[in-house]
Write a protein that holds these residues in place. Structure first.
Motif, short mmCIF file in Angstrom:
data_model
loop_
_atom_site.label_atom_id
_atom_site.label_comp_id
_atom_site.label_asym_id
_atom_site.label_seq_id
_atom_site.Cartn_x
_atom_site.Cartn_y
_atom_site.Cartn_z
N GLY A 125 0.79 -1.24 0.00
CA GLY A 125 0.00 0.00 0.00
C GLY A 125 0.82 1.28 0.00
N LYS A 126 2.16 1.14 0.00
CA LYS A 126 3.02 2.33 0.05
C LYS A 126 3.27 2.89 -1.36
CE LYS A 126 3.65 2.39 4.49
NZ LYS A 126 4.72 1.79 5.25
N THR A 127 3.81 4.10 -1.40
CA THR A 127 4.21 4.73 -2.66
C THR A 127 5.74 4.74 -2.73
OG1 THR A 127 2.26 6.13 -2.70
CG2 THR A 127 4.11 6.84 -4.05
N ILE A 128 6.31 4.24 -3.82
CA ILE A 128 7.75 4.13 -3.96
C ILE A 128 8.21 4.90 -5.20
CG2 ILE A 128 9.72 2.53 -4.07
CD1 ILE A 128 7.81 0.29 -3.13
N ALA A 129 9.17 5.80 -4.98
CA ALA A 129 9.71 6.60 -6.10
C ALA A 129 10.95 5.92 -6.67
CB ALA A 129 10.07 8.00 -5.61
N LYS A 141 6.04 -7.73 -7.84
CA LYS A 141 5.18 -8.82 -8.29
C LYS A 141 5.68 -10.16 -7.72
CE LYS A 141 2.97 -10.58 -12.45
NZ LYS A 141 3.14 -10.81 -13.89
N GLN A 142 7.02 -10.34 -7.80
CA GLN A 142 7.62 -11.57 -7.25
C GLN A 142 7.30 -11.72 -5.76
OE1 GLN A 142 11.73 -10.87 -8.18
NE2 GLN A 142 11.61 -11.80 -10.21
N GLN A 143 7.28 -10.59 -5.06
CA GLN A 143 7.05 -10.61 -3.61
C GLN A 143 5.56 -10.63 -3.28
OE1 GLN A 143 9.72 -10.53 -1.18
NE2 GLN A 143 10.81 -11.06 -3.05
N GLY A 144 4.71 -10.45 -4.28
CA GLY A 144 3.27 -10.40 -4.03
C GLY A 144 2.84 -9.16 -3.26
N VAL A 145 3.58 -8.06 -3.49
CA VAL A 145 3.28 -6.82 -2.77
C VAL A 145 2.62 -5.83 -3.73
CG1 VAL A 145 4.34 -4.79 -1.68
CG2 VAL A 145 5.17 -7.08 -1.12
N ASN A 146 1.56 -5.18 -3.27
CA ASN A 146 0.94 -4.11 -4.05
C ASN A 146 1.41 -2.77 -3.54
OD1 ASN A 146 -0.97 -5.50 -5.88
ND2 ASN A 146 -1.79 -6.27 -3.94
N ALA A 147 2.09 -2.03 -4.39
CA ALA A 147 2.55 -0.70 -4.02
C ALA A 147 2.41 0.21 -5.23
CB ALA A 147 3.99 -0.74 -3.54
N ARG A 148 2.37 1.51 -4.99
CA ARG A 148 2.26 2.45 -6.10
C ARG A 148 3.66 2.90 -6.49
NH1 ARG A 148 -0.18 8.09 -6.62
NH2 ARG A 148 0.02 8.22 -4.36
N VAL A 156 15.63 11.28 -6.82
CA VAL A 156 14.76 10.27 -6.20
C VAL A 156 14.92 10.29 -4.68
CG1 VAL A 156 14.36 7.78 -6.04
CG2 VAL A 156 14.81 8.82 -8.25
N GLU A 157 16.16 10.54 -4.23
CA GLU A 157 16.45 10.44 -2.80
C GLU A 157 15.74 11.50 -1.94
OE1 GLU A 157 18.78 10.81 -5.20
OE2 GLU A 157 19.77 12.74 -4.89
N VAL A 158 15.24 12.56 -2.55
CA VAL A 158 14.53 13.57 -1.75
C VAL A 158 13.01 13.33 -1.72
CG1 VAL A 158 16.31 15.30 -2.25
CG2 VAL A 158 14.19 15.30 -3.59
N ALA A 159 12.54 12.35 -2.49
CA ALA A 159 11.10 12.12 -2.61
C ALA A 159 10.38 11.90 -1.27
CB ALA A 159 10.82 10.98 -3.58
N PRO A 160 10.94 11.08 -0.35
CA PRO A 160 10.23 10.89 0.92
C PRO A 160 10.12 12.19 1.73
CG PRO A 160 11.79 9.10 0.58
CD PRO A 160 12.08 10.14 -0.48
N ARG A 161 11.23 12.93 1.80
CA ARG A 161 11.21 14.20 2.55
C ARG A 161 10.27 15.20 1.93
NH1 ARG A 161 16.14 17.31 2.30
NH2 ARG A 161 16.97 15.48 1.25
N LEU A 164 6.57 13.08 -1.53
CA LEU A 164 6.15 12.48 -2.80
C LEU A 164 6.03 10.97 -2.73
CD1 LEU A 164 8.41 14.53 -5.26
CD2 LEU A 164 5.97 14.85 -4.84
N ALA A 165 6.71 10.37 -1.75
CA ALA A 165 6.71 8.91 -1.66
C ALA A 165 7.04 8.48 -0.23
CB ALA A 165 7.75 8.33 -2.63
N ASP A 166 6.69 7.22 0.09
CA ASP A 166 7.03 6.65 1.40
C ASP A 166 8.41 6.02 1.39
OD1 ASP A 166 4.32 7.04 2.48
OD2 ASP A 166 3.78 5.54 0.97
N ALA A 167 8.82 5.56 0.22
CA ALA A 167 10.09 4.85 0.09
C ALA A 167 10.67 5.16 -1.27
CB ALA A 167 9.87 3.34 0.23
N ILE A 168 11.94 4.77 -1.49
CA ILE A 168 12.54 4.93 -2.82
C ILE A 168 13.17 3.61 -3.25
CG2 ILE A 168 13.06 7.38 -2.38
CD1 ILE A 168 16.09 6.52 -2.34
N CYS A 169 13.41 3.51 -4.55
CA CYS A 169 14.17 2.38 -5.09
C CYS A 169 15.19 3.01 -6.02
CB CYS A 169 13.21 1.45 -5.84
SG CYS A 169 14.05 0.13 -6.69
N ASP A 170 16.46 3.03 -5.60
CA ASP A 170 17.47 3.75 -6.37
C ASP A 170 18.82 3.03 -6.29
OD1 ASP A 170 18.42 5.77 -8.02
OD2 ASP A 170 18.65 7.25 -6.42
N LEU A 171 19.75 3.47 -7.10
CA LEU A 171 21.09 2.87 -7.10
C LEU A 171 21.84 3.28 -5.85
CD1 LEU A 171 22.25 3.44 -10.76
CD2 LEU A 171 21.23 1.41 -9.73
#
Ligand code: PRP
Ligand code: ZN
Ligand code: MG
Length: 226
Positions: A125-129, A141-148, A156-161, A164-171
């Motif tokens: 249910g979280k939002t990930i940038a 999908k592999q984890q069976g998790v629904n997230a936006r 990307v790293e400033v998105a939670p602050r 814009l998002a609850d979490a990030i996925c970045d290098l």
């Protein structure tokens, strides 16, 4: 004449984490490159090769569309573009000639440091940038998790602050960016290195001979670095 060979076109990152190492690899292989700043195309003086200096994100597409013959790019960018093109039914063909010994990084999910995190179900249910929506979608999908998923090309790293998002996925490479932004790495979803790729259907005899001449040199340079 119509039978004349074209110069081999190699795409490399213009500036960023792979550019210095890519340039060093070409130099070690004996390519004499006149790299004047701001130039898109650099001619190799002693071989029938042109170096194209572009954004790393553009390199997989240049190879898959057959516009460039070889390219050096991160596996993360390559895999993201492949997944996207397959979804769009676009050509996504290429050959990996060599996995290189630089450009190591991981694509990770990170959350604010103060957040408690046990496992991927915490992302429900979280939002990930991210800049890598297809790789992230595959993982979720592999984890069976629904997230936006919110796609951002940068910062990307400033998105939670920024709310814009609850979490990030970045290098992540050193982790300094996460630290500086009050984030902690909680899942590694993809490990990446730089790879040398070739377009499909490359059949020019002289170009193939040139590649056959370069490969032992690349192998030699990598062995010397071990
Ligand atoms: C990546 C990523 C972070 C940084 C992480 O950016 O987006 O900004 O590297 O590295 P660190 O863990 O050593 O701090 P990259 O250099 O690929 O540039 P880009 O985001 O502009 O593509
Ligand atoms: Zn980039
Ligand atoms: Mg960045």
């Amino acid at each position: 004449p119509a039978t004349e060979s074209k110069r081999l076109r190699i795409a490399m990152q213009k500036s960023g984490r792979l550019s210095v190492d890519s340039q060093a690899l070409f130099a070690s292989c004996g390519l004499k490159i006149n790299l004047r700043e701001q130039r898109l195309i650099a001619h190799v003086e002693n071989m029938a090769i042109d170096i194209l200096r572009v954004r790393d994100d553009d390199i997989p597409g240049l190879i898959m569309d057959g516009v460039c013959d070889l390219g050096i790019v991160g596996e993360n960018v390559l895999e993201e573009e492949s997944l996207q093109r397959k979804l769009d039914n676009d050509s996504a063909d290429y050959t990996i000639l060599k996995r290189l010994d630089f450009g190591s990084c991981r694509l990770s999910i990170a959350v604010p440091q103060e957040e408690s995190y046990a496992n991927s179900s915490c992302l429900e249910g979280k939002t990930i940038a991210t800049t890598y929506p297809r790789l992230l979608a595959r993982y979720l999908k592999q984890q069976g998790v629904n997230a936006r998923i919110v796609t951002l090309k940068g910062s990307v790293e400033v998105a939670p602050r920024a709310g814009l998002a609850d979490a990030i996925c970045d290098l992540v490479s050193t982790g300094a960016t996460l630290d500086a932004n009050g984030l902690k790495e909680v899942e590694v979803i993809y490990r990446s290195k730089a790879v040398l790729i070739q377009r499909k259907n490359l059949c020019d005899d002289k170009q193939l001979k040139l590649i056959n001449k370069l490969m032992p040199r690349i192998n030699g340079v990598m062995q010397a670095n071990e």
